[in-house]
Design an enzyme around this catalytic site. Structure first.
Site: not given
Ligand code: IFM
Length: 444
Positions: A293, A295
């Site tokens: 994941n 971001y």
């Molecule tokens: O919404 C969250 C998700 O539950 C886990 N990863 C990050 C996302 C955004 O903050």
């Protein structure tokens, strides 16, 4: 300037979207309470004072939500199972009605030609396990999680395309038990370190237990926020290295090397977790995939006041810097250092202050974010990284944890008063990109 081209992704590359149970399901009255129900009930914990009782009402609207995915053309859906929905107390009796919901959802997805990808733990621990054991602080939760995992795998393993044990254990441990931003809202570094060890052990135990009952691919999902020193000073470099140790290596090393990073153990000192012989071997189970994941990056400055991140490509509504280059670099780095199994980008997306105007949501910023991050993934693939799929976070606007409903990450806007879903411009863009990829892949 490099241009994104669907042909950069091989045929069979999986396009998807992701959600999690607590953030969308609602129907809280038909499951056991989780630590997030408790946390929401504590004044001041959630920015808008909201809770997850209804959320996106997905339990009652999953038919419609599967149709949204069908329209989008995504061939994969990553969702989580709420442990308290299928086992209200986290041990003892199973809730057949809870399993029946996921059974119907999986059927509906398969009928729509969408692969189900399951996550077992996306933060909604049954509250009873917190009451009785202190949650993940206790080693007793490890075998309970493994038993829950095995039961899900036994029931659904043959119909789902993958099962991930945990979502983002760093968030569970650090934000939940050290900084109190997330449930259960504790403030102990020692507790967080112990929790992280129990989570990793639970991951290993769950993989072992599931291997007995399913052949579906098994893995874990980690959140990686690569750390960059703000300035080329020794102090910033050391701080960035430690940040990387706590966020990346603390999880990658035990999973892929069977040891904790020595510098982080030294940093934790007396707060380092207590382990037992055999724990690290158990954690280092062979995996079929790694979920990443991504971001943003961490911009680490030791100066006072801190040097701010430049944000040349802007910041999201979470205040997170948009820095896609870090995704390419990071994927190359973890491939070189850990030789992981095939990688899926299991989450990537941005919060934007979206509003509906004349039936449309003009979220140009999200389209740019998506385009730049897909380009970053394609570059990593060109550089030899084995990325097999991409899941946008999130399918729908939803409950963004301690930010409540104030942050919108979805491809579909949700009006929480009416539960009306509206495709944002980014959904139209992603749909067209997936269509182009399918056309390239089929040679038409
Ligand atoms: O919404 C969250 C998700 O539950 C886990 N990863 C990050 C996302 C955004 O903050």
């Amino acid at each position: 300037m490099p241009v994104l081209d669907a042909a950069l992704f091989r045929p069979g590359f999986l396009w998807g979207a992701a959600t999690s149970a607590a953030q969308i399901e609602g129907a809280a009255d038909t499951r056991g309470p989780s630590i997030w129900d408790r946390f929401c009930a504590e004044p001041g914990r959630i920015m808008d004072g909201s809770n997850i009782d209804v959320a996106c009402d997905h339990v009652h609207r999953f038919h419609e939500d599967v149709q949204l995915m069908r329209w989008l053309g995504t061939k994969a859906y990553r969702f989580s199972i709420a442990w308290p929905r299928v086992q209200p107390d986290g041990r003892g009796a199973w809730n057949e009605a809870g399993f029946a919901f996921y059974d119907r959802l999986i059927d509906e997805l398969v009928a729509a030609g969408i692969q189900p990808h399951v996550t077992l733990y996306h933060w909604d621990l049954p509250a009873a396990l917190h009451d009785d054991f202190g949650g993940w602080q206790s080693r007793e939760v490890v075998p309970l999680f493994a038993a829950y995992a095995a039961e899900v795998a036994r029931r659904f393993g043959s119909r789902v395309k993958s099962i991930a044990t945990l979502n983002e254990p760093w968030c569970v441990a650090t934000l939940g038990y050290e900084t109190a931003q997330f449930a259960p809202g504790l403030t102990s570094r020692a507790a967080a370190a112990q929790v992280s060890h129990h989570l990793l052990l639970a991951h290993g135990a769950a993989i072992e237990a599931m291997r007995q009952v399913t052949r579906t691919p098994l893995g874990i999902v980690l959140n990686h926020t690569p750390a960059f020193p703000a300035e080329p000073t020794e102090a910033d470099r050391r701080a960035a290295r430690l940040d990387d140790g706590l966020n990346v290596r603390w999880y990658m090393d035990p999973i892929f090397r069977g040891s904790y990073p020595a510098d982080v153990i030294e940093h934790l000192g007396a707060d380092a977790p207590k382990t037992e012989p055999g724990d690290l071997e158990r954690i280092a189970q062979p995996l079929d995939f790694l979920g990443v994941n991504f971001y943003t990056r961490s911009f680490i400055s030791t100066q006072q006041p801190a040097v701010p991140a430049p944000g040349a490509m802007g910041f999201t509504d979470m205040g997170w810097e948009v820095y896609p280059k870090a995704l390419t670099q990071h994927l190359v780095r973890i491939t070189r250092e850990y030789s992981p199994p095939p990688i899926f980008i299991t989450e990537n997306g941005m919060a934007n202050p979206d509003t509906v105007t004349g039936g449309r949501v003009h979220d140009e910023a999200r389209i740019n974010y998506l385009r730049e991050h897909l380009l970053a993934v394609s570059r990593a693939i060109e550089l030899g990284v084995d990325v097999r799929g991409y899941f946008y976070w999130s399918l729908l606007d939803n409950f963004e944890w301690n930010s409540g409903y104030t942050k919108r990450f979805g491809l579909f806007h949700v009006d929480y008063a009416t539960q009306v879903r509206t495709a944002k411009d980014s959904a139209h863009w992603y749909r067209e990109f997936i269509r182009q990829h399918a056309a390239v892949a089929s040679g038409s």
